[in-house]
Write an enzyme that holds these catalytic residues in place. Structure first.
Site, PDB file in Angstrom:
ATOM      1  N   TYR A  24      16.340 -10.460 -18.652  1.00  0.00           N
ATOM      2  CA  TYR A  24      16.132 -10.494 -20.104  1.00  0.00           C
ATOM      3  C   TYR A  24      14.642 -10.595 -20.371  1.00  0.00           C
ATOM      4  O   TYR A  24      14.010 -11.597 -20.047  1.00  0.00           O
ATOM      5  CB  TYR A  24      16.912 -11.679 -20.690  1.00  0.00           C
ATOM      6  CG  TYR A  24      16.760 -11.921 -22.174  1.00  0.00           C
ATOM      7  CD1 TYR A  24      16.230 -10.973 -23.044  1.00  0.00           C
ATOM      8  CD2 TYR A  24      17.189 -13.127 -22.721  1.00  0.00           C
ATOM      9  CE1 TYR A  24      16.119 -11.214 -24.396  1.00  0.00           C
ATOM     10  CE2 TYR A  24      17.084 -13.382 -24.075  1.00  0.00           C
ATOM     11  CZ  TYR A  24      16.550 -12.419 -24.913  1.00  0.00           C
ATOM     12  OH  TYR A  24      16.439 -12.682 -26.261  1.00  0.00           O
TER      13      TYR A  24
ATOM     14  N   ARG B  67       8.947 -13.996 -27.366  1.00  0.00           N
ATOM     15  CA  ARG B  67       9.486 -15.358 -27.290  1.00  0.00           C
ATOM     16  C   ARG B  67       8.927 -16.140 -26.105  1.00  0.00           C
ATOM     17  O   ARG B  67       8.801 -17.362 -26.185  1.00  0.00           O
ATOM     18  CB  ARG B  67      11.015 -15.295 -27.144  1.00  0.00           C
ATOM     19  CG  ARG B  67      11.760 -14.884 -28.386  1.00  0.00           C
ATOM     20  CD  ARG B  67      12.052 -16.074 -29.269  1.00  0.00           C
ATOM     21  NE  ARG B  67      12.961 -15.726 -30.342  1.00  0.00           N
ATOM     22  CZ  ARG B  67      13.534 -16.620 -31.150  1.00  0.00           C
ATOM     23  NH1 ARG B  67      13.302 -17.908 -30.992  1.00  0.00           N
ATOM     24  NH2 ARG B  67      14.341 -16.219 -32.105  1.00  0.00           N
TER      25      ARG B  67
ATOM     26  N   ILE C 120      22.656  -5.729 -26.920  1.00  0.00           N
ATOM     27  CA  ILE C 120      23.014  -7.127 -27.171  1.00  0.00           C
ATOM     28  C   ILE C 120      22.444  -7.441 -28.541  1.00  0.00           C
ATOM     29  O   ILE C 120      21.233  -7.562 -28.716  1.00  0.00           O
ATOM     30  CB  ILE C 120      22.475  -8.054 -26.072  1.00  0.00           C
ATOM     31  CG1 ILE C 120      23.156  -7.714 -24.737  1.00  0.00           C
ATOM     32  CG2 ILE C 120      22.721  -9.524 -26.433  1.00  0.00           C
ATOM     33  CD1 ILE C 120      22.658  -8.532 -23.555  1.00  0.00           C
TER      34      ILE C 120
ATOM     35  N   THR D 126      19.756 -16.304 -29.590  1.00  0.00           N
ATOM     36  CA  THR D 126      20.424 -16.418 -30.892  1.00  0.00           C
ATOM     37  C   THR D 126      21.384 -17.598 -30.921  1.00  0.00           C
ATOM     38  O   THR D 126      21.682 -18.139 -31.988  1.00  0.00           O
ATOM     39  CB  THR D 126      21.160 -15.105 -31.221  1.00  0.00           C
ATOM     40  OG1 THR D 126      20.240 -14.016 -31.102  1.00  0.00           O
ATOM     41  CG2 THR D 126      21.728 -15.115 -32.623  1.00  0.00           C
TER      42      THR D 126
END
Length: 292
Positions: A133, A138, A203, A45
């Site tokens: 993560y 993505r 998150i 982000t």
């Protein structure tokens, strides 16, 4: 420090694409006053992929300076090159960050063994806590529960941000890992169910523009006030979806500007401004939620 509502912070820029320091301070102060548990700097982000190595270090250090120990900072240190991640973590070793968030290597599409070796080598290079993560949408690769279990045996790999949206992963991981290992949702849309299944926090993208609501949402779950947690989640649900009406962080930066949290929604190419038709949709939603 690795539980609760953690914000995946946007990176405010001026009209020339440089860091807007006034907006950055405004954002940090907003999260301190709202009770956000910690801030992730230079994650997805935060548009980390459009910044140079030196810029990423500089932005993380600037965030630490603004935070002044009032809110913990987690640094996004993931690259698709193991050596680059190790170099960045080494540069931040004594900076004051509380940990590192390392995304699975994008574009390379490593095997499960490659993923294991990548994260193992990074973890063995530092004393800093490491958060895995996993966001296959993505990166093009998926860190499987069995590999997560193997990595959890490394002392300073302390948790994972799971952004698959696959709720079955929570039980799979919990059944494999018997020691304390932080399970953090990376998907606002499924965060309620994720935490009801035993997750430790989120998150969050939504926390960029609804920080107090997300903090209260987590507190309700922690205090077993599930009715109120579901009520807050239902209220925010439309935002959880519409903040992905275009590729993140395009919508959330536009909303942050619309709410006066930042002065510009500028992004660097290949990211582009929010389309006019989607601006209208979000404008209606913000009025419906009484945010404007």
């Amino acid at each position: 420090m690795f539980t609760g509502s953690i914000v995946a912070l946007i990176t405010p820029m001026d009209i020339n694409g440089n860091i807007c320091k006034k907006s950055f301070k405004k954002l940090i102060d907003y999260h301190i006053s709202s009770g956000t548990k910690a801030i992730v700097i230079m994650g997805t982000t935060g548009e980390s992929s459009t910044f140079t190595y030196k810029e990423r270090i500089s932005i993380i250090m600037y965030a630490l300076d603004l935070a002044q120990d009032k809110i913990p900072i987690i640094a996004g240190t993931g690259f698709n090159s193991t050596s680059k991640s190790i170099s960045m973590i080494s540069d931040l070793e004594n900076s004051g960050i509380i940990g590192c968030l390392n995304v699975t290597p994008y574009y390379n599409r490593p095997t499960q063994d490659g993923l294991y070796q990548h994260f193992k080598k990074i973890a063995n290079s530092t004393k800093l806590p490491q958060i895995l993560y996993n966001v296959p949408s993505r990166t093009g690769c998926d860190l499987l529960p069995e590999t997560i279990y193997k990595l959890s045996e490394i002392n300073n790999i302390i948790g994972i941000k799971e952004a698959t949206g696959d709720l079955s992963r929570v039980n799979k991981i919990k059944n494999l890992i018997k020691k304390k290992f932080f399970l953090i949702s990376g998907d606002d849309k499924t965060a309620l169910d994720f935490m009801l299944l035993g997750g430790d926090g989120i998150i969050s993208v939504t926390a960029n523009i609804a920080a107090l609501e997300m903090k209260t949402f987590y507190d309700c779950i922690k205090n077993n006030n599930f009715f109120q947690a579901k009520k807050i989640n239902q209220h925010l649900n439309i935002l959880h979806h519409q903040l992905f009406i275009e590729t993140n962080p395009i919508p959330v930066k536009w909303v942050a500007k619309r709410l006066g949290l930042i002065f510009s929604d500028k992004m660097r190419l290949p990211m582009t401004p929010l389309k006019k038709c989607n601006q209208k949709i979000l404008e209606i939603t913000l009025k419906k939620l009484k945010l404007i």
